[in-house]
Motif scaffolding. Sequence first.
Motif, mmCIF file in Angstrom:
data_model
loop_
_atom_site.group_PDB
_atom_site.id
_atom_site.type_symbol
_atom_site.label_atom_id
_atom_site.label_comp_id
_atom_site.label_asym_id
_atom_site.label_seq_id
_atom_site.Cartn_x
_atom_site.Cartn_y
_atom_site.Cartn_z
ATOM 1 N N THR A 53 0.844 -1.198 0.000
ATOM 2 C CA THR A 53 0.000 0.000 0.000
ATOM 3 C C THR A 53 0.881 1.249 0.000
ATOM 4 O OG1 THR A 53 -1.782 -1.128 1.184
ATOM 5 C CG2 THR A 53 -1.779 1.276 1.261
ATOM 6 N N ALA A 54 0.581 2.163 -0.911
ATOM 7 C CA ALA A 54 1.386 3.382 -1.030
ATOM 8 C C ALA A 54 0.519 4.524 -1.548
ATOM 9 C CB ALA A 54 2.568 3.135 -1.967
ATOM 10 N N GLU A 55 1.039 5.742 -1.452
ATOM 11 C CA GLU A 55 0.326 6.924 -1.919
ATOM 12 C C GLU A 55 0.435 7.037 -3.441
ATOM 13 O OE1 GLU A 55 -1.159 9.577 -0.096
ATOM 14 O OE2 GLU A 55 -1.026 8.469 1.791
ATOM 15 N N TYR A 56 -0.725 7.165 -4.069
ATOM 16 C CA TYR A 56 -0.786 7.371 -5.518
ATOM 17 C C TYR A 56 -1.857 8.430 -5.794
ATOM 18 C CZ TYR A 56 1.897 3.080 -6.358
ATOM 19 O OH TYR A 56 2.883 2.118 -6.397
ATOM 20 N N PRO A 57 -1.817 9.075 -6.974
ATOM 21 C CA PRO A 57 -2.847 10.079 -7.273
ATOM 22 C C PRO A 57 -4.206 9.437 -7.577
ATOM 23 C CG PRO A 57 -1.352 9.813 -9.137
ATOM 24 C CD PRO A 57 -0.765 9.033 -8.007
ATOM 25 N N PHE A 58 -5.269 10.074 -7.098
ATOM 26 C CA PHE A 58 -6.642 9.715 -7.447
ATOM 27 C C PHE A 58 -7.218 10.938 -8.145
ATOM 28 C CE2 PHE A 58 -11.180 9.259 -7.001
ATOM 29 C CZ PHE A 58 -11.407 7.896 -7.095
ATOM 30 N N TYR A 59 -7.768 10.743 -9.342
ATOM 31 C CA TYR A 59 -8.233 11.851 -10.169
ATOM 32 C C TYR A 59 -9.733 12.083 -9.970
ATOM 33 C CZ TYR A 59 -3.693 11.139 -12.283
ATOM 34 O OH TYR A 59 -2.339 11.003 -12.471
ATOM 35 N N LEU A 60 -10.090 13.255 -9.491
ATOM 36 C CA LEU A 60 -11.477 13.610 -9.223
ATOM 37 C C LEU A 60 -12.206 13.974 -10.515
ATOM 38 C CD1 LEU A 60 -10.887 15.830 -6.054
ATOM 39 C CD2 LEU A 60 -11.243 13.351 -6.170
ATOM 40 N N SER A 61 -13.533 14.021 -10.436
ATOM 41 C CA SER A 61 -14.343 14.358 -11.607
ATOM 42 C C SER A 61 -14.030 15.748 -12.133
ATOM 43 C CB SER A 61 -15.832 14.260 -11.265
ATOM 44 O OG SER A 61 -16.175 12.962 -10.843
ATOM 45 N N SER A 62 -13.606 16.636 -11.241
ATOM 46 C CA SER A 62 -13.297 18.012 -11.625
ATOM 47 C C SER A 62 -11.999 18.123 -12.405
ATOM 48 C CB SER A 62 -13.193 18.877 -10.366
ATOM 49 O OG SER A 62 -12.118 18.421 -9.548
ATOM 50 N N GLY A 63 -11.218 17.040 -12.425
ATOM 51 C CA GLY A 63 -9.920 17.078 -13.083
ATOM 52 C C GLY A 63 -8.776 17.244 -12.101
ATOM 53 N N GLN A 64 -9.123 17.645 -10.872
ATOM 54 C CA GLN A 64 -8.092 17.756 -9.843
ATOM 55 C C GLN A 64 -7.634 16.366 -9.411
ATOM 56 O OE1 GLN A 64 -10.348 20.120 -6.930
ATOM 57 N NE2 GLN A 64 -9.018 21.856 -7.391
ATOM 58 N N GLN A 65 -6.484 16.313 -8.761
ATOM 59 C CA GLN A 65 -5.997 15.051 -8.254
ATOM 60 C C GLN A 65 -5.590 15.191 -6.796
ATOM 61 O OE1 GLN A 65 -2.516 14.635 -10.959
ATOM 62 N NE2 GLN A 65 -1.318 14.397 -9.092
ATOM 63 N N LYS A 66 -5.632 14.088 -6.074
ATOM 64 C CA LYS A 66 -5.229 14.067 -4.669
ATOM 65 C C LYS A 66 -4.432 12.803 -4.417
ATOM 66 C CE LYS A 66 -8.179 12.525 -1.593
ATOM 67 N NZ LYS A 66 -9.337 12.405 -0.677
ATOM 68 N N GLN A 67 -3.475 12.887 -3.530
ATOM 69 C CA GLN A 67 -2.714 11.714 -3.143
ATOM 70 C C GLN A 67 -3.531 10.894 -2.171
ATOM 71 O OE1 GLN A 67 -0.310 12.031 -5.750
ATOM 72 N NE2 GLN A 67 0.770 10.792 -4.233
ATOM 73 N N HIS A 68 -3.565 9.571 -2.374
ATOM 74 C CA HIS A 68 -4.418 8.729 -1.537
ATOM 75 C C HIS A 68 -3.791 7.346 -1.376
ATOM 76 C CE1 HIS A 68 -8.273 7.803 0.354
ATOM 77 N NE2 HIS A 68 -8.149 6.599 -0.188
ATOM 78 N N PRO A 69 -3.946 6.697 -0.207
ATOM 79 C CA PRO A 69 -3.409 5.345 -0.014
ATOM 80 C C PRO A 69 -4.092 4.350 -0.954
ATOM 81 C CG PRO A 69 -3.979 6.351 2.095
ATOM 82 C CD PRO A 69 -4.555 7.224 1.028
ATOM 83 N N MET A 70 -3.302 3.646 -1.750
ATOM 84 C CA MET A 70 -3.831 2.678 -2.713
ATOM 85 C C MET A 70 -3.247 1.303 -2.426
ATOM 86 S SD MET A 70 -5.667 4.624 -4.941
ATOM 87 C CE MET A 70 -5.597 4.213 -6.671
#
Length: 442
Positions: free
Chosen positions: A247-264
């Motif tokens: 498990t590590a931090e990777y980007p998650f892409y929101l509907s708005s086009g923004q991205q956030k780092q999240h545990p994957m």
Amino acid sequence: MKQEFSNARENFLQRRYGVRLGRRYVLAAASVVLMSVIGCSQVNSSTSAFAQSRLPRSESPIPKPASNLDSKLIAANTKFGFKLFSEVLKNDNNKNIFVSPSSVALALAMTYNGASGSTKEAIAKALEFKELSLQQINSSNAVLKNLLENPDPKVQLTIANSLWASKEASFNPDFLQRNRDFYAARVTNLNFTDTGAPSIINEWVNEKTRGKISKIVEKIEPSQVLYLINAIYFKGSWTNEFDKQQTAEYPFYLSSGQQKQHPMMSQSGDYKYYENQQFQAVSLPYGKDGNISFYVFLPKRNSSLVGFYQNLKVENWENWMSQFSKREGFIRLPRFKMDYDITLNNALGALGMAEAFSNKANFSAMGKDLKMSEVKHKTFVEVNEEGTEAAAATSVEIMPLSAQLSPPKAFRMIVDRPFFCAIRDNQTGSILFMGSIVEPHS
């Protein structure tokens, strides 16, 4: 009689599936039917709040549960679930959503036993019960309960029902007896004027959901005389757990086009997998036999959840389920945890149940001059490396016809973008939970 029914059920399972059913998941659901009813006559009772009530038993012969599951009930529940989810999406399409169609359907099926006339027809329309008799509905729900509760070493699944009645009220004996016979409901007299009464009900719910639903009754109003509660608890581990070291931090892409780092969470292996031009889908099983799975549907980058939901219909769903096949692959899934709550009055009204909330309502099979005033639904879900845990509570409140409705209260494979998910019992086809995750939180 209980042993005979158990044997019949086992024989049915062996004939149909050739194997013993197993169960596993990590899921807790509590669906609660809250009935606040005005009683016109009284019942003398000195029964303790925790004791089994001696409310009147029916003198009419109530058919006993059958030993086989009518596939029409599963089809009805599935169709209702997708219709309900579609209505919920209309108001919360930009939010995380997680509902339990099984919880809502079971809560309303129990309520349906008290409906009459055009109100009964309206509820049947919403729940897709039009091709099912009351006997078929009740018998199949009894069988379904037994099938879902079949034990598995790594899965816990229990379904419990109860009726909490005011000592000052009386109810149609057939209505009570059907809930005893088909839903194994515990019927208890309770002093609703006692300030400790809500705690007694909440303690039962808390116990039956292993602490995942700690409170369903905030306050007992003077007009309330009956709570009908269904509680479901589910807990299961993945057949193949995710390695926490992966498990590590990777980007998650929101509907708005923004991205956030999240545990994957990441994992490789053989999975039941399906792909078409619109999406990728994978089935992640729970427990030893994989009788229950977590399904993830990820729209492709040239598509979206909106497009996926336009095709989320029973006919397509059944076709998709038949297309999954074993395939080696890699899955990266966000670890997430969320709470969700919604008032379902508008959604159910849009599905044809508006009459049940109006002064035209007819619940004479339950009592006199009653209507539904509010249906609330709350859920919790957590998906991590070990498995899935979830809870749901559905509350149906019934009031006198003359009461004014209070306004609804406000409610609040690289899977790196919004996705749809569902938890499905693969043996019966029952969809226990479904959700839209647009922004995961851990």
